[in-house]
Design a protein around this motif. Structure first.
Motif, PDB file in Angstrom:
ATOM      1  N   ASN A   1       0.790  -1.089   0.100  1.00  0.00           N
ATOM      2  CA  ASN A   1       0.081   0.006  -0.150  1.00  0.00           C
ATOM      3  C   ASN A   1       1.007   1.358   0.059  1.00  0.00           C
ATOM      4  OD1 ASN A   1      -1.432   2.254   1.804  1.00  0.00           O
ATOM      5  ND2 ASN A   1      -3.046   1.213   0.756  1.00  0.00           N
ATOM      6  N   GLN A   2       1.817   1.137   0.731  1.00  0.00           N
ATOM      7  CA  GLN A   2       2.679   2.459   0.708  1.00  0.00           C
ATOM      8  C   GLN A   2       3.599   2.648  -0.189  1.00  0.00           C
ATOM      9  OE1 GLN A   2       4.629   3.431   4.775  1.00  0.00           O
ATOM     10  NE2 GLN A   2       3.783   1.685   5.626  1.00  0.00           N
ATOM     11  N   LEU A   3       4.038   1.554  -0.868  1.00  0.00           N
ATOM     12  CA  LEU A   3       4.998   1.881  -2.344  1.00  0.00           C
ATOM     13  C   LEU A   3       3.950   1.988  -3.335  1.00  0.00           C
ATOM     14  CD1 LEU A   3       7.405  -1.187  -1.685  1.00  0.00           C
ATOM     15  CD2 LEU A   3       7.745   1.385  -1.578  1.00  0.00           C
ATOM     16  N   TYR A   4       2.814   1.305  -3.742  1.00  0.00           N
ATOM     17  CA  TYR A   4       2.089   1.209  -4.919  1.00  0.00           C
ATOM     18  C   TYR A   4       0.629   1.880  -4.837  1.00  0.00           C
ATOM     19  CZ  TYR A   4       5.815  -2.187  -5.871  1.00  0.00           C
ATOM     20  OH  TYR A   4       6.973  -2.976  -6.057  1.00  0.00           O
ATOM     21  N   GLY A   5       0.247   2.319  -3.608  1.00  0.00           N
ATOM     22  CA  GLY A   5      -1.040   2.982  -3.468  1.00  0.00           C
ATOM     23  C   GLY A   5      -2.050   1.810  -3.277  1.00  0.00           C
ATOM     24  N   ARG A   6      -3.285   2.439  -3.023  1.00  0.00           N
ATOM     25  CA  ARG A   6      -4.216   1.483  -2.667  1.00  0.00           C
ATOM     26  C   ARG A   6      -5.231   1.087  -3.672  1.00  0.00           C
ATOM     27  NH1 ARG A   6      -8.248   5.686   0.426  1.00  0.00           N
ATOM     28  NH2 ARG A   6      -9.401   6.988  -1.035  1.00  0.00           N
ATOM     29  N   ASN A   7      -4.892   1.403  -4.879  1.00  0.00           N
ATOM     30  CA  ASN A   7      -5.670   0.645  -5.998  1.00  0.00           C
ATOM     31  C   ASN A   7      -5.082  -0.378  -6.625  1.00  0.00           C
ATOM     32  OD1 ASN A   7      -7.409   2.669  -6.063  1.00  0.00           O
ATOM     33  ND2 ASN A   7      -6.301   4.276  -7.236  1.00  0.00           N
ATOM     34  N   ILE A   8      -4.237  -1.515  -6.005  1.00  0.00           N
ATOM     35  CA  ILE A   8      -3.766  -2.530  -6.544  1.00  0.00           C
ATOM     36  C   ILE A   8      -4.513  -3.633  -5.990  1.00  0.00           C
ATOM     37  CG2 ILE A   8      -1.203  -1.756  -6.683  1.00  0.00           C
ATOM     38  CD1 ILE A   8      -0.633  -2.958  -3.611  1.00  0.00           C
ATOM     39  N   LYS A   9      -4.413  -4.852  -6.530  1.00  0.00           N
ATOM     40  CA  LYS A   9      -5.199  -6.036  -5.927  1.00  0.00           C
ATOM     41  C   LYS A   9      -4.735  -6.669  -4.731  1.00  0.00           C
ATOM     42  CE  LYS A   9      -6.977  -7.661 -10.141  1.00  0.00           C
ATOM     43  NZ  LYS A   9      -6.912  -8.776 -11.182  1.00  0.00           N
ATOM     44  N   PRO A  10      -5.444  -6.838  -3.505  1.00  0.00           N
ATOM     45  CA  PRO A  10      -4.914  -7.126  -2.311  1.00  0.00           C
ATOM     46  C   PRO A  10      -3.543  -8.400  -2.367  1.00  0.00           C
ATOM     47  CG  PRO A  10      -7.270  -6.921  -2.219  1.00  0.00           C
ATOM     48  CD  PRO A  10      -6.681  -6.834  -3.747  1.00  0.00           C
ATOM     49  N   HIS A  11      -3.781  -9.303  -3.041  1.00  0.00           N
ATOM     50  CA  HIS A  11      -3.049 -10.444  -3.329  1.00  0.00           C
ATOM     51  C   HIS A  11      -2.438 -10.478  -4.733  1.00  0.00           C
ATOM     52  CE1 HIS A  11      -5.384 -11.579   0.176  1.00  0.00           C
ATOM     53  NE2 HIS A  11      -4.153 -11.718   0.542  1.00  0.00           N
ATOM     54  N   GLY A  12      -2.281  -9.314  -5.237  1.00  0.00           N
ATOM     55  CA  GLY A  12      -1.779  -9.164  -6.731  1.00  0.00           C
ATOM     56  C   GLY A  12      -0.140  -9.415  -6.787  1.00  0.00           C
ATOM     57  N   PRO A  13       0.256  -9.129  -8.023  1.00  0.00           N
ATOM     58  CA  PRO A  13       1.618  -9.201  -8.265  1.00  0.00           C
ATOM     59  C   PRO A  13       2.453  -8.366  -7.331  1.00  0.00           C
ATOM     60  CG  PRO A  13       0.554  -8.392 -10.196  1.00  0.00           C
ATOM     61  CD  PRO A  13      -0.486  -8.730  -9.195  1.00  0.00           C
ATOM     62  N   GLU A  14       2.370  -7.093  -7.083  1.00  0.00           N
ATOM     63  CA  GLU A  14       3.156  -6.476  -6.280  1.00  0.00           C
ATOM     64  C   GLU A  14       3.188  -7.238  -4.683  1.00  0.00           C
ATOM     65  OE1 GLU A  14       0.588  -3.805  -9.291  1.00  0.00           O
ATOM     66  OE2 GLU A  14       0.139  -5.417  -7.716  1.00  0.00           O
TER      67      GLU A  14
END
Length: 180
Positions: A94-107
């Motif tokens: 969340n801190q690196l990529y923001g809150r619009n990523i999938k919770p268990h996604g590639p990041e």
């Protein structure tokens, strides 16, 4: 405020170690989340981001990790080695990529594998019988298959506010009149 148990202190330390590893890996200064032991039900842990408001402006999110104390006490090693890094990885992502990523996604998965050296897993296999007492037993059209619903979902069905379907056969779940 009550004193921390040894296990709670180990959990907080595990989260801090995960954040420190991410700081080293990404050359960042990430915020260490608040850690609470107040989660109930079937979930082992939960990463949350509490957003405050000041004068109509949204302040930066404050990360919070909540752990299920009952499940933690029944599975201490798994919590320290797997659940704490899992939830810390959500905070890091969340801190690196923001809150619009999938919770268990590639990041998140990359952080788990490359930064924290933990194989990513979305769900746990802990015995939840004590953490989720007396689930209501429902059945579908699948032979021999039953489903457990929480008291909240059961009450919604009883008040005819909701109905639930089996993920395998898509038939409606019907109450058996039993609790587990």
């Amino acid at each position: 405020m009550t004193a921390l148990t040894e296990l709670q202190a180990r959990m907080i330390e595990s989260v801090r170690i995960s954040i420190d590893a991410a700081n080293d890996y990404f050359n960042q200064s990430l915020v260490v989340p608040d850690v609470r032991f107040d989660l109930r039900g079937k979930s082992a842990g939960q990463a949350r981001f509490e957003y405050g408001r000041a004068y109509g402006l949204v302040k930066k999110a404050k990360p919070v990790i909540r752990f299920n104390r009952l499940l933690m006490e029944e599975n201490p090693l798994a919590f320290v080695n797997e659940v704490a890094p899992h939830e810390a990885a959500h905070v890091i992502a969340n801190q690196l990529y923001g809150r619009n990523i999938k919770p268990h996604g590639p990041e998140w998965q990359m952080i788990m594998r490359s930064v924290l050296n933990v194989e990513p897993s979305v769900t746990h296999q802990f015995d939840i019988s004590r953490a989720s007492p007396k689930p209501y037993v429902y059945q579908c059209k699948c032979p021999g298959l039953t489903h457990s619903l929480s008291a909240i979902r059961h009450n919604r069905v009883q008040r005819q506010k909701s109905s639930y379907l089996c993920r395998k056969c898509s038939s409606r779940l019907d109450y058996t009149g039993q609790t587990a």
